[in-house]
Write a protein that holds these residues in place. Structure first.
Motif, short mmCIF file in Angstrom:
data_model
loop_
_atom_site.label_atom_id
_atom_site.label_comp_id
_atom_site.label_asym_id
_atom_site.label_seq_id
_atom_site.Cartn_x
_atom_site.Cartn_y
_atom_site.Cartn_z
N PHE A 56 0.82 -1.20 0.00
CA PHE A 56 0.00 0.00 0.00
C PHE A 56 0.86 1.25 0.00
N ARG A 57 1.97 1.18 0.69
CA ARG A 57 2.88 2.33 0.72
C ARG A 57 3.36 2.65 -0.68
N GLU A 58 3.67 1.61 -1.46
CA GLU A 58 4.18 1.83 -2.81
C GLU A 58 3.10 2.42 -3.71
N GLN A 59 1.86 2.02 -3.49
CA GLN A 59 0.79 2.46 -4.36
C GLN A 59 0.20 3.79 -3.93
N GLN A 60 0.10 4.04 -2.62
CA GLN A 60 -0.62 5.20 -2.14
C GLN A 60 0.27 6.29 -1.55
N GLY A 61 1.37 5.89 -0.97
CA GLY A 61 2.21 6.87 -0.31
C GLY A 61 3.56 7.01 -0.97
N LYS A 62 4.23 8.09 -0.74
CA LYS A 62 5.57 8.28 -1.29
C LYS A 62 6.56 7.49 -0.44
N PRO A 63 7.43 6.69 -1.08
CA PRO A 63 8.41 5.92 -0.29
C PRO A 63 9.41 6.82 0.41
N GLN A 64 9.85 6.38 1.52
CA GLN A 64 10.82 7.15 2.32
C GLN A 64 12.10 7.35 1.54
N GLN A 65 12.64 8.53 1.56
CA GLN A 65 13.89 8.82 0.84
C GLN A 65 15.02 7.98 1.43
N GLN A 66 15.89 7.49 0.53
CA GLN A 66 16.96 6.59 0.95
C GLN A 66 17.91 7.24 1.94
N SER A 67 18.22 8.51 1.72
CA SER A 67 19.15 9.18 2.64
C SER A 67 18.56 9.27 4.03
N GLY A 68 17.27 9.57 4.10
CA GLY A 68 16.62 9.62 5.40
C GLY A 68 16.56 8.26 6.05
N MET A 69 16.38 7.22 5.23
CA MET A 69 16.34 5.86 5.75
C MET A 69 17.67 5.48 6.38
N ILE A 70 18.76 5.85 5.73
CA ILE A 70 20.09 5.54 6.27
C ILE A 70 20.29 6.22 7.61
N GLN A 71 19.84 7.48 7.72
CA GLN A 71 19.96 8.17 9.00
C GLN A 71 19.15 7.48 10.08
N ASP A 72 17.97 6.96 9.70
CA ASP A 72 17.15 6.22 10.67
C ASP A 72 17.85 4.95 11.11
N ILE A 73 18.49 4.28 10.16
CA ILE A 73 19.19 3.03 10.48
C ILE A 73 20.38 3.32 11.40
N LYS A 74 21.12 4.38 11.11
CA LYS A 74 22.25 4.75 11.97
C LYS A 74 21.77 5.10 13.37
N LYS A 75 20.65 5.81 13.43
CA LYS A 75 20.09 6.16 14.74
C LYS A 75 19.69 4.90 15.49
#
Length: 283
Positions: free
Chosen positions: A167-186
């Protein structure tokens, strides 16, 4: 195809296994070869195999030490262990680690093939159960969203989008990769004291482990495991320098339950033993 790693310090063994087994017929591919447990750990993170066929006795880190580290990281890998008649005490330890696939050397081709096929059956059973659980979780979250009159749009809570990737792929904008990496580091910075792994991180962010590993490497030019290790060691250096804690106490506080393994990793990365660094951190 199922990815298989071969780990043995004898070149003739790994070379022989690549040739005597018809890997294609078993729907397998040899994704890599390592010659000790330390090399194996790095290769495992890089390739994310389904099955690891490993010897017990190897230099630097033996097969069971490697498996013990991976077990602490909640790794889903299935192991087939090669052992000799003189390895009985190691076999006992292997059983304690939950290993039930032991092949005596010299390796019998048919016995190994049967063991691989049995392992594949267990992998498929586990995948089936995980798929059923994921479907139930998705249905449950979707039902909850509909009941609360939430719509799957750009305004949908981030956690719901993660749980429902289709549903995220169809309805919502996917999370930006750079932001995802920051989340993973956090996430690593907040959980480095625990038994975190590429698999546990992938589950936390509802990502495929292989995708997370490749993305992390692409965006940081570093591997997930190496980043976790460096995070732990930087904290260890600070504790060694600024506190009176014993080495074994610091080892536990930075996520290493085995002080000997912590000391080995610390010396390899930093260049000195933790006890020596504590005495002279600026050398």
């Amino acid at each position: 195809m199922y990815k298989v790693l071969l780990i043995d310090d004898e070149f003739k063994i790994t070379e022989g296994l690549t040739q005597i087994i018809d890997w294609t017929r078993l729907n397998c591919t040899v994704a890599g070869i390592a010659y000790n447990g330390e090399m194996g750990l790095q290769l495992i993170e890089d390739t994310l195999p389904d099955i690891v066929i490993t010897d017990i006795k190897m230099p630097y880190m033996d097969g069971l030490e490697m498996i013990e580290v991976l077990n602490k990281m909640a790794s889903p890998i299935h192991f087939i262990v090669l052992s000799g008649y003189s390895d009985f005490q190691y076999t006992q330890k292997g059983i304690q680690l939950g290993i039930n696939n032991f092949i005596l050397k010299p390796v019998d081709e048919q016995e190994l093939e049967n063991s691989i096929l049995a392992t594949i059956t267990r992998i498929e059973a586990r995948r089936h159960e995980k798929a059923k659980l994921a479907d139930l979780q998705a249905q449950s979250m979707l039902y909850a969203a509909l009941m609360s009159k939430q719509t799957l749009s750009d305004d949908t809570p981030e956690e719901l989008n993660r749980v429902l990737p289709p549903f995220r792929e169809q309805q919502g904008k996917p999370q930006q990769q750079s932001g995802m990496i920051q989340d993973i580091k956090k996430y690593i910075d907040e959980h480095y004291t625990e038994n975190i792994s590429i698999v546990s991180a992938a589950e936390h962010f509802y990502l495929n482990p292989s995708y997370l590993s490749q993305l992390f490497k692409k965006k940081t030019d570093d591997t997930f495991l190496n980043y976790v290790t460096n995070t732990r060691l930087e904290k260890a250096k600070s504790l060694l320098q600024d506190t009176d804690l014993k080495v074994y106490e610091i080892s536990s506080q930075v996520g290493y339950k085995d002080p000997k393994y912590f000391s080995k990793i610390f010396e390899k990365k930093i260049g000195v033993k933790p006890s020596d660094y504590k005495l002279n951190p600026y050398s």
